[in-house]
Design a protein around this motif. Structure first.
Motif, mmCIF file in Angstrom:
data_model
loop_
_atom_site.group_PDB
_atom_site.id
_atom_site.type_symbol
_atom_site.label_atom_id
_atom_site.label_comp_id
_atom_site.label_asym_id
_atom_site.label_seq_id
_atom_site.Cartn_x
_atom_site.Cartn_y
_atom_site.Cartn_z
ATOM 1 N N ALA A 145 52.234 49.909 34.657
ATOM 2 C CA ALA A 145 52.841 48.602 34.414
ATOM 3 C C ALA A 145 52.159 47.517 35.243
ATOM 4 C CB ALA A 145 54.328 48.652 34.733
ATOM 5 N N ALA A 146 51.634 47.922 36.391
ATOM 6 C CA ALA A 146 50.960 46.941 37.248
ATOM 7 C C ALA A 146 49.512 46.719 36.824
ATOM 8 C CB ALA A 146 51.016 47.404 38.710
ATOM 9 N N GLY A 147 49.116 47.354 35.727
ATOM 10 C CA GLY A 147 47.771 47.128 35.216
ATOM 11 C C GLY A 147 46.688 47.924 35.912
ATOM 12 N N ALA A 148 47.065 49.035 36.559
ATOM 13 C CA ALA A 148 46.084 49.825 37.292
ATOM 14 C C ALA A 148 45.179 50.587 36.331
ATOM 15 C CB ALA A 148 46.805 50.810 38.223
ATOM 16 N N ASP A 149 43.947 50.824 36.753
ATOM 17 C CA ASP A 149 43.056 51.655 35.954
ATOM 18 C C ASP A 149 43.355 53.127 36.238
ATOM 19 O OD1 ASP A 149 42.033 52.187 38.426
ATOM 20 O OD2 ASP A 149 40.130 51.189 38.131
ATOM 21 N N PRO A 150 42.790 54.025 35.462
ATOM 22 C CA PRO A 150 43.139 55.445 35.624
ATOM 23 C C PRO A 150 42.968 55.953 37.056
ATOM 24 C CG PRO A 150 41.992 55.144 33.560
ATOM 25 C CD PRO A 150 41.952 53.803 34.263
ATOM 26 N N GLY A 151 41.889 55.559 37.716
ATOM 27 C CA GLY A 151 41.690 56.034 39.088
ATOM 28 C C GLY A 151 42.804 55.590 40.008
ATOM 29 N N ALA A 152 43.203 54.343 39.901
ATOM 30 C CA ALA A 152 44.283 53.831 40.742
ATOM 31 C C ALA A 152 45.605 54.501 40.383
ATOM 32 C CB ALA A 152 44.389 52.317 40.594
ATOM 33 N N ARG A 153 45.802 54.771 39.089
ATOM 34 C CA ARG A 153 47.033 55.461 38.688
ATOM 35 C C ARG A 153 47.109 56.834 39.344
ATOM 36 N NH1 ARG A 153 46.880 55.377 32.268
ATOM 37 N NH2 ARG A 153 48.555 56.911 32.572
#
Lengths: 251, 251
Positions: free
Chosen positions: A99-107
């Motif tokens: 929801a915060a717009g993170a990319d896969p790595g950040a997720r």
DNA sequence: GCACGTCAAGAGCACCGCTCTCGTCATGCG
DNA sequence: CGCATGACGAGAGCGGTGCTCTTGACGTGC
């Protein structure tokens, strides 16, 4: 008339409305599990005493056997709940990052941090799930659905990375035929396309790294080795993620 | 004269010759540990009963308290022995691979296989060492020397790879200052030179991958996920080794 | 209104870790 | 050489555990 209603309840809503008896029974079961969970959180699985739980509930120990056939059965119920808890923690962390717009790595980094955070907040529950199996542990069948929730989160993240092109193909593909079962492929949503043929095997390595690293830290094996556990954990997850081609944000 | 000899023994050889009393006592201690180890191997740590051990020895339970102040103390002694066992297994595997002319990657793969082989042959001992910590576990001070043996083997392999040029530098060095303690650097033989500044952090990831993967397999979390545990384990170790730049032979 | 099933209570069994006391025996000292 | 000291094993016992069985009371459904 009452009996007719009862029949209707049985036919339509059995699992919701239930019998008055069955509902009372279910309430007692959750009460037992709740106080047992408290004891577990304080004393650990080895110290969980059926008699002590009964005392806290104002019951006599033999009364508990109306609801759980043995101490191991009660412990198994707690294991299932703990599996569910860690699965939910992982799902919520991923949903929040997404929801915060993170990319896969950040997720994935957020998921890893969330799992480790739960482990630190609930060390005994974590040990029950991922530590030494309890001897009388019934069957993985009860827990397999709950256990798969974390895997599903990881599969979603890796799939998203493959879809948006941020997943780096392996420099040195793993040789040989596939080593995972059809069940794994089903969770992942089918066999991965080229150039990711070994993605399922590597994904299991990623999952193992998360749990293995969390356990290794949690059980104190790196107690004298690290000056900053949190920072090293992030980097360990980043190194492990490199193995599947996922790039985690550091700093 | 006897007393004079006794004094000499005390002064020169106390730890070797000892008193007759002390020697007998030491023998009883090893006998207790031996039968306790048998019970541990069969029933696991949770089922290890001081009274049962005493029965097997033809003793009464209270007699054991002359040698071990509590059940946890006996368990701690077994933990130390188990740590030593896995350390020795790793050292022997590496020495054998080295004698066979293996390169660093092949040496590490053999060490990993040996550790996992020991875990499978001695599951309860493995669980005692790397599973959930026992509640009354005394101190890591007794085990830290034994626990470092495995780390030393890994350090030797990684150092050899760095020395012969087969260790690939990291594509994306870990940011930030060093996260490991001086004790780790001491085991590794000093801080690693460029371009391997993050080698110690990555080496701990490698060690964690070995133990974490072995535990994850040993505790059955991938029971329904893999069709060939051994082949996947080798590949998992290869993927983890990529993280430090070590190339493991597959096939 | 009655019988049935469900439930909690209590006694009891075997086992556990651990403590204490009490003979016994060898050891080391005067 | 003789004696006192200390280590040792045996046994009883305490409080705790998981679990089983029997007993009596209560509410529900026929």
């Amino acid at each position: 008339m009452r009996s007719a209603l009862s029949v209707v309840c049985h036919a339509l809503d059995m699992s919701v409305v239930k019998d008055a008896r069955a509902r009372a029974r279910a309430e007692v079961v959750v009460a037992i599990k709740a106080t047992a969970a408290q004891h577990l959180a304080q004393t650990g699985a080895a110290g969980l005493s059926l008699r002590a739980v009964a005392r806290d509930l104002g019951l006599v120990s033999s009364a508990l056997y109306r609801y759980f056939p043995s101490r191991d059965a009660l412990l198994t119920a707690l294991i299932v709940d703990a599996y569910d808890a860690v699965g939910e923690v992982a799902e919520r962390a991923d949903a929040a990052a997404l929801a915060a717009g993170a990319d896969p790595g950040a997720r994935w980094l957020e998921v890893c941090r969330a799992v480790r955070g739960w482990a630190r907040a609930s060390p005994h529950e974590y040990a029950l799930v991922y530590g030494t199996p309890v001897p009388g542990y019934s069957a993985p069948h009860d827990t397999v659905e709950a256990a798969v929730r974390l895997s599903r989160v990881m599969a979603a993240v890796v799939t998203a990375a493959a879809a948006d092109g941020s997943l780096r193909p392996p420099q040195r593909p793993l040789p040989g035929p596939t080593l995972v079962t059809d069940a794994v492929a089903a969770v992942a949503g089918g066999a991965p396309p080229p150039p990711y043929e070994d993605l399922l095997e590597r994904s299991l390595v990623l999952l193992t790294a998360l749990i293995g690293t969390t356990s290794y830290l949690q059980f104190g094996h790196l107690h004298l080795a690290l000056v900053d556990d949190d920072a090293w954990f992030d980097r360990a997850m980043a190194v492990a993620a490199e193995g599947v081609g996922l790039v985690l944000p550091l700093d």
